[in-house]
Design an enzyme around this catalytic site. Sequence first.
Site, PDB file in Angstrom:
ATOM      1  N   HIS A 191       0.826  -1.207   0.000  1.00 61.96           N
ATOM      2  CA  HIS A 191       0.000   0.000   0.000  1.00 61.96           C
ATOM      3  C   HIS A 191       0.859   1.255   0.000  1.00 61.96           C
ATOM      4  O   HIS A 191       0.399   2.322  -0.391  1.00 61.96           O
ATOM      5  CB  HIS A 191      -0.996  -0.038   1.154  1.00 61.96           C
ATOM      6  CG  HIS A 191      -2.099  -1.014   0.879  1.00 61.96           C
ATOM      7  ND1 HIS A 191      -2.085  -2.284   1.380  1.00 61.96           N
ATOM      8  CD2 HIS A 191      -3.193  -0.923   0.081  1.00 61.96           C
ATOM      9  CE1 HIS A 191      -3.155  -2.922   0.921  1.00 61.96           C
ATOM     10  NE2 HIS A 191      -3.844  -2.128   0.142  1.00 61.96           N
ATOM     11  N   ARG A 334     -15.493   2.163  -1.104  1.00 60.18           N
ATOM     12  CA  ARG A 334     -15.156   0.834  -0.580  1.00 60.18           C
ATOM     13  C   ARG A 334     -15.090   0.936   0.928  1.00 60.18           C
ATOM     14  O   ARG A 334     -14.406   1.816   1.461  1.00 60.18           O
ATOM     15  CB  ARG A 334     -13.811   0.356  -1.128  1.00 60.18           C
ATOM     16  CG  ARG A 334     -13.447  -1.006  -0.550  1.00 60.18           C
ATOM     17  CD  ARG A 334     -12.164  -1.542  -1.112  1.00 60.18           C
ATOM     18  NE  ARG A 334     -11.005  -0.911  -0.522  1.00 60.18           N
ATOM     19  CZ  ARG A 334      -9.760  -1.279  -0.799  1.00 60.18           C
ATOM     20  NH1 ARG A 334      -9.530  -2.253  -1.675  1.00 60.18           N
ATOM     21  NH2 ARG A 334      -8.736  -0.681  -0.229  1.00 60.18           N
ATOM     22  N   GLU A 433     -10.943 -10.491  -4.939  1.00 64.79           N
ATOM     23  CA  GLU A 433      -9.494 -10.410  -4.749  1.00 64.79           C
ATOM     24  C   GLU A 433      -8.944 -11.602  -3.976  1.00 64.79           C
ATOM     25  O   GLU A 433      -7.788 -11.609  -3.545  1.00 64.79           O
ATOM     26  CB  GLU A 433      -9.105  -9.082  -4.097  1.00 64.79           C
ATOM     27  CG  GLU A 433      -9.953  -8.655  -2.931  1.00 64.79           C
ATOM     28  CD  GLU A 433      -9.637  -7.249  -2.420  1.00 64.79           C
ATOM     29  OE1 GLU A 433      -8.652  -6.640  -2.852  1.00 64.79           O
ATOM     30  OE2 GLU A 433     -10.388  -6.769  -1.559  1.00 64.79           O
ATOM     31  N   ASN A 456      -4.248  -6.617  -7.026  1.00 64.37           N
ATOM     32  CA  ASN A 456      -3.122  -6.486  -6.084  1.00 64.37           C
ATOM     33  C   ASN A 456      -3.152  -7.619  -5.065  1.00 64.37           C
ATOM     34  O   ASN A 456      -2.138  -8.238  -4.764  1.00 64.37           O
ATOM     35  CB  ASN A 456      -3.184  -5.151  -5.336  1.00 64.37           C
ATOM     36  CG  ASN A 456      -3.197  -3.969  -6.276  1.00 64.37           C
ATOM     37  OD1 ASN A 456      -2.836  -4.106  -7.431  1.00 64.37           O
ATOM     38  ND2 ASN A 456      -3.633  -2.824  -5.795  1.00 64.37           N
ATOM     39  N   ARG A 467       2.600  -9.343  -1.098  1.00 65.11           N
ATOM     40  CA  ARG A 467       2.676  -8.210  -2.022  1.00 65.11           C
ATOM     41  C   ARG A 467       3.664  -7.132  -1.592  1.00 65.11           C
ATOM     42  O   ARG A 467       4.050  -6.291  -2.382  1.00 65.11           O
ATOM     43  CB  ARG A 467       1.277  -7.608  -2.243  1.00 65.11           C
ATOM     44  CG  ARG A 467       0.639  -7.074  -0.982  1.00 65.11           C
ATOM     45  CD  ARG A 467      -0.839  -6.751  -1.182  1.00 65.11           C
ATOM     46  NE  ARG A 467      -1.060  -5.405  -1.669  1.00 65.11           N
ATOM     47  CZ  ARG A 467      -2.250  -4.850  -1.827  1.00 65.11           C
ATOM     48  NH1 ARG A 467      -3.360  -5.543  -1.566  1.00 65.11           N
ATOM     49  NH2 ARG A 467      -2.389  -3.627  -2.250  1.00 65.11           N
TER      50      ARG A 467
HETATM   51  C1  PEP Z   1      -6.477  -4.789  -4.868  1.00 66.34           C
HETATM   52  O1  PEP Z   1      -6.236  -5.629  -3.998  1.00 66.34           O
HETATM   53  O2  PEP Z   1      -6.204  -4.948  -6.087  1.00 66.34           O
HETATM   54  C2  PEP Z   1      -7.103  -3.513  -4.498  1.00 66.34           C
HETATM   55  C3  PEP Z   1      -7.478  -2.655  -5.424  1.00 66.34           C
HETATM   56  O3  PEP Z   1      -7.223  -3.234  -3.179  1.00 66.34           O
HETATM   57  P1  PEP Z   1      -5.986  -2.771  -2.256  1.00 66.34           P
HETATM   58  O4  PEP Z   1      -4.803  -2.505  -3.149  1.00 66.34           O
HETATM   59  O5  PEP Z   1      -6.412  -1.575  -1.515  1.00 66.34           O
HETATM   60  O6  PEP Z   1      -5.773  -3.960  -1.362  1.00 66.34           O
HETATM   61 MG    MG Z   2      -7.117  -5.405  -2.057  1.00 61.92          MG
END
Ligand code: PEP
Ligand code: MG
Length: 580
Positions: A191, A334, A433, A456, A467
């Site tokens: 993030h 969201r 996701e 993501n 990630r």
């Molecule tokens: C994702 O996981 O692709 C997403 C858009 O949410 P975030 O990056 O906030 O976890």
């Molecule tokens: Mg996400």
Amino acid sequence: MKKLQGIAVSPGVAVGEALVMDNEGFRIPRRFVARNAVEQELERLKKAIDAASDEIEHNQKAVAHELGDQYAAIFEAHLQMLQGAKLRSELEEMICQRHYSPEYAVSRTFRRYAELFERLQAESFASKANDIRDIEKRLLRNLLGHRREGLSKLTSPVLVLAHNLTPSETANLDRQFVQGFVTEVGGPGSHTAVVAGALEIPAVLGTGPFLNEVSGGDLVIIDGDAGLVILHPDEETIARYRHEAEEIRSLALQLEELRDLPAVTSDGTQITLLGNIEFPYEVDHCVARGADGIGLYRTEFLYLEAEKQPDEEVHYEAYSRVVETMGQKPVTIRTFDLGADKVPHLPVAEDERNPFLGLRSIRLALRNVPMFRTQLRAALRVSVLGNVRIMFPLVSTLLELRQAKMVLADVMEDLDERKIPFDPNLEIGMMVEVPSACVMIDQFVNEVDFLSIGTNDLIQYTLAVDRSNKDVVGLYNSADPSVLKLIDMVVRAADARGVPVNLCGQMSSSTVYTMLLLGLGLRRLSVTPGAIPEVKKICRSVTIASCQEVAQRALAMENARDIKSFLKGELKKWVPEFVP
Ligand code: PEP
Ligand code: MG
């Protein structure tokens, strides 16, 4: 000149002075002292050396008492160094002759000593370098005392170099002065990377250790496209990058002309281009680029920025700014995705060993229903101001989705009873996701008004790859065939049921994937606002038929490397100026 390869997370080029955050989080700026303040600064240095020496002596005695003299010997060496005449005269010379502040003189001098020992390479010398850094830290702590500087009081443009920055630290960077940043750790989908995109400054993460080789005020180049950091660049390199920065600016100006043109393919298919935002101010970036709406508003940043949990009015104010600015264009709120690498002031369980697999996101919301309801109330109240949609993150089971919808229905009932207006027909959607949601997508599509694929997280959970961990970055790949197959599955199921599907992971902001995503059937992409013009340019340059062919060929391939180089080749054919 030294080049470091890291992970490119936010594009652009920055050339400027380094501001080094040491790993205790304080910064050592290059600062000068006035001629008439030299005596006073020398006195400050003396006091800091005396205080640091007292601390070392204290430690020496305690360790000798607990463990014996042989273990206390290390502190004797520290003391000798700290009180040595050579060190002191070097520091004094820097303050008197060059007018450096004592902090800056200490950081420069100790860095040079440590590097000398490191270069000797023998193991015993390497540990000596560590000792030197240890003494430097102690001295700096004493010099800075309570005056430790964070990043809040900047007065001139800087490039921030840090060991690590959390998403909330990144969010709080001063946008007026921070022109780029680099961290030693961190991964492509973190993030922190997402926030770098929001700040619209070049950023490189995961370079590995380098902070010992640079001092505040040194000239540094950040190449956010190639993931490169250049320390102490030579004149020719500086000139080349300054020229590149100019070219980026002029390309951006050309793309501005697309602002009011539709994202329609050359064979006439309309694509909806939405913006991803984390902070209300970014809504202006979306409007400036002609976004068709907000496809993802990451509301958790409201919690990360604040000292305490935001109340309903704080939510309402932030959301209403976004909704009112967007007029009748959709805004997808969201609900908070806290936990994992976005931790506000909530108690974290002691045995939370795998935060990305733990109490995160919708799971956390369902465990903290009053907090969840506060947010939902505000989101419902703003629904009368425009075109609002509510989306639940990280849904992994049908039961979870149903529970979240029940809480929402309950809040609606409550507002109804109190005669507080809201739009009872607002659309309710979910993020896809987690692989379990893809596997069960035929069921999920019956229970939502729209879907948004979050690659993501989908990449990290599909490939079991964190990630935000640079050490496994090679596996974290949007082009992995498993990821493409899951996207394909979701889009087909959504189309079969007539449920609109969007893709809002970072993948949609990268022009390499635009043809593939259109070919897989996506007609809505939600991207970092800064990427809207480029993605629009691709949409307007290609035909759907060619994209479909690209997608079919990519789906038949077996590894991410082949897929990515194939996609780059196709992009080059259609829009040569955009090959990264
Ligand atoms: C994702 O996981 O692709 C997403 C858009 O949410 P975030 O990056 O906030 O976890
Ligand atoms: Mg996400």
